[in-house]
Design a protein around this motif. Sequence first.
Motif, mmCIF file in Angstrom:
data_model
loop_
_atom_site.group_PDB
_atom_site.id
_atom_site.type_symbol
_atom_site.label_atom_id
_atom_site.label_comp_id
_atom_site.label_asym_id
_atom_site.label_seq_id
_atom_site.Cartn_x
_atom_site.Cartn_y
_atom_site.Cartn_z
ATOM 1 N N ALA A 118 0.853 -1.183 0.000
ATOM 2 C CA ALA A 118 0.000 0.000 0.000
ATOM 3 C C ALA A 118 0.888 1.232 0.000
ATOM 4 N N LEU A 119 0.542 2.166 -0.837
ATOM 5 C CA LEU A 119 1.287 3.403 -0.979
ATOM 6 C C LEU A 119 0.441 4.544 -0.431
ATOM 7 N N GLN A 120 1.049 5.339 0.442
ATOM 8 C CA GLN A 120 0.343 6.488 1.016
ATOM 9 C C GLN A 120 0.923 7.774 0.433
ATOM 10 N N ASP A 121 0.075 8.547 -0.235
ATOM 11 C CA ASP A 121 0.459 9.842 -0.778
ATOM 12 C C ASP A 121 -0.188 10.933 0.058
ATOM 13 N N ARG A 122 0.583 11.974 0.349
ATOM 14 C CA ARG A 122 0.084 13.097 1.158
ATOM 15 C C ARG A 122 0.114 14.361 0.298
ATOM 16 N N TYR A 123 -1.005 15.091 0.291
ATOM 17 C CA TYR A 123 -1.144 16.301 -0.506
ATOM 18 C C TYR A 123 -1.536 17.465 0.394
ATOM 19 N N VAL A 124 -1.135 18.666 0.015
ATOM 20 C CA VAL A 124 -1.591 19.885 0.679
ATOM 21 C C VAL A 124 -2.156 20.810 -0.393
ATOM 22 N N ILE A 125 -2.999 21.731 0.030
ATOM 23 C CA ILE A 125 -3.579 22.697 -0.899
ATOM 24 C C ILE A 125 -2.636 23.885 -1.008
ATOM 25 N N LYS A 126 -2.280 24.208 -2.228
ATOM 26 C CA LYS A 126 -1.439 25.374 -2.502
ATOM 27 C C LYS A 126 -2.332 26.432 -3.121
ATOM 28 N N LYS A 127 -2.373 27.592 -2.496
ATOM 29 C CA LYS A 127 -3.201 28.680 -3.001
ATOM 30 C C LYS A 127 -2.321 29.623 -3.803
ATOM 31 N N SER A 128 -2.800 30.008 -4.956
ATOM 32 C CA SER A 128 -2.085 30.991 -5.767
ATOM 33 C C SER A 128 -3.102 31.983 -6.301
ATOM 34 N N SER A 129 -2.692 33.228 -6.407
ATOM 35 C CA SER A 129 -3.598 34.247 -6.928
ATOM 36 C C SER A 129 -2.936 34.950 -8.098
ATOM 37 N N GLN A 130 -3.763 35.350 -9.017
ATOM 38 C CA GLN A 130 -3.295 36.056 -10.206
ATOM 39 C C GLN A 130 -4.097 37.344 -10.320
ATOM 40 N N ALA A 131 -3.414 38.410 -10.716
ATOM 41 C CA ALA A 131 -4.088 39.692 -10.867
ATOM 42 C C ALA A 131 -3.789 40.247 -12.248
ATOM 43 N N ALA A 132 -4.761 40.931 -12.791
ATOM 44 C CA ALA A 132 -4.609 41.600 -14.077
ATOM 45 C C ALA A 132 -5.476 42.850 -14.051
ATOM 46 N N SER A 133 -5.191 43.758 -14.925
ATOM 47 C CA SER A 133 -6.025 44.954 -14.996
ATOM 48 C C SER A 133 -6.440 45.204 -16.431
ATOM 49 N N LEU A 134 -7.537 45.886 -16.583
ATOM 50 C CA LEU A 134 -8.090 46.169 -17.897
ATOM 51 C C LEU A 134 -8.148 47.679 -18.065
ATOM 52 N N ASP A 151 -6.748 27.158 -6.318
ATOM 53 C CA ASP A 151 -6.224 26.181 -5.377
ATOM 54 C C ASP A 151 -5.800 24.941 -6.158
ATOM 55 N N SER A 152 -4.681 24.400 -5.787
ATOM 56 C CA SER A 152 -4.246 23.156 -6.416
ATOM 57 C C SER A 152 -3.651 22.239 -5.359
ATOM 58 N N MET A 153 -3.778 20.956 -5.617
ATOM 59 C CA MET A 153 -3.236 19.954 -4.709
ATOM 60 C C MET A 153 -1.791 19.680 -5.098
ATOM 61 N N VAL A 154 -0.909 19.716 -4.110
ATOM 62 C CA VAL A 154 0.505 19.468 -4.357
ATOM 63 C C VAL A 154 0.927 18.279 -3.506
ATOM 64 N N LYS A 155 1.527 17.264 -4.157
ATOM 65 C CA LYS A 155 1.988 16.088 -3.419
ATOM 66 C C LYS A 155 3.244 16.475 -2.640
ATOM 67 N N VAL A 156 3.219 16.226 -1.332
ATOM 68 C CA VAL A 156 4.366 16.576 -0.493
ATOM 69 C C VAL A 156 5.068 15.352 0.076
ATOM 70 N N ALA A 157 4.441 14.187 -0.002
ATOM 71 C CA ALA A 157 5.083 12.978 0.522
ATOM 72 C C ALA A 157 4.449 11.748 -0.115
ATOM 73 N N SER A 158 5.255 10.713 -0.229
ATOM 74 C CA SER A 158 4.784 9.448 -0.773
ATOM 75 C C SER A 158 5.638 8.351 -0.158
ATOM 76 N N GLU A 159 4.989 7.352 0.426
ATOM 77 C CA GLU A 159 5.748 6.258 1.011
ATOM 78 C C GLU A 159 4.946 4.973 1.016
ATOM 79 N N THR A 160 5.661 3.861 0.928
ATOM 80 C CA THR A 160 5.036 2.559 1.071
ATOM 81 C C THR A 160 4.786 2.330 2.552
#
Length: 185
Positions: A118-134, A151-160
Amino acid sequence: MPRICTLLLAPLLAALLAGCSALPSLPEKPPKAVYQGEKFTAEETFSRLFDANVDDTCEAARRALLSQGYVISKAGGGMVQGAKRFQPEGEVHVEIAFNVVCVGEGAKQQVATAYVSALQDRYVIKKSSQAASLGVSALGSISVPLSSTQDSMVKVASETIPAGGFYDRFFTLMQRMLRESAADR
């Protein structure tokens, strides 16, 4: 004279101590490589022998995983794969992926060994913001700020998952599934 020695000795001692702290430290022992921890001992196995053929053994593994909420992605050909997702904390997600391979033993293949990892993967939410003007030049210098967050999920660890109680509980449940299946026949 003793007062002059004290006045001269104090700065000299401070300079000496400062110089000692600037000396290079001895090189640290490099960390032990991960593969060095592999024991390959008979007591710590990811397998168990079952008194059933390959198909029945893999079916018991499939039913054991299903009974615990795992989603089966592959079953057949002597193999079962399944996964389950958890959210132990607000922005932490964990996924456990099971792989079971069933191999027949003996001349008549009446018993089978189930190899499980069994493989256990650990993810955290990474928040990023983008700005633009018109800017609209016909109206002058009017700018309307546009922004978005993603928001995107980023894998931070993986282990058997190491051999031990986790797999013992799974094999016990597989054995129960085999007994129930045999009783239904």
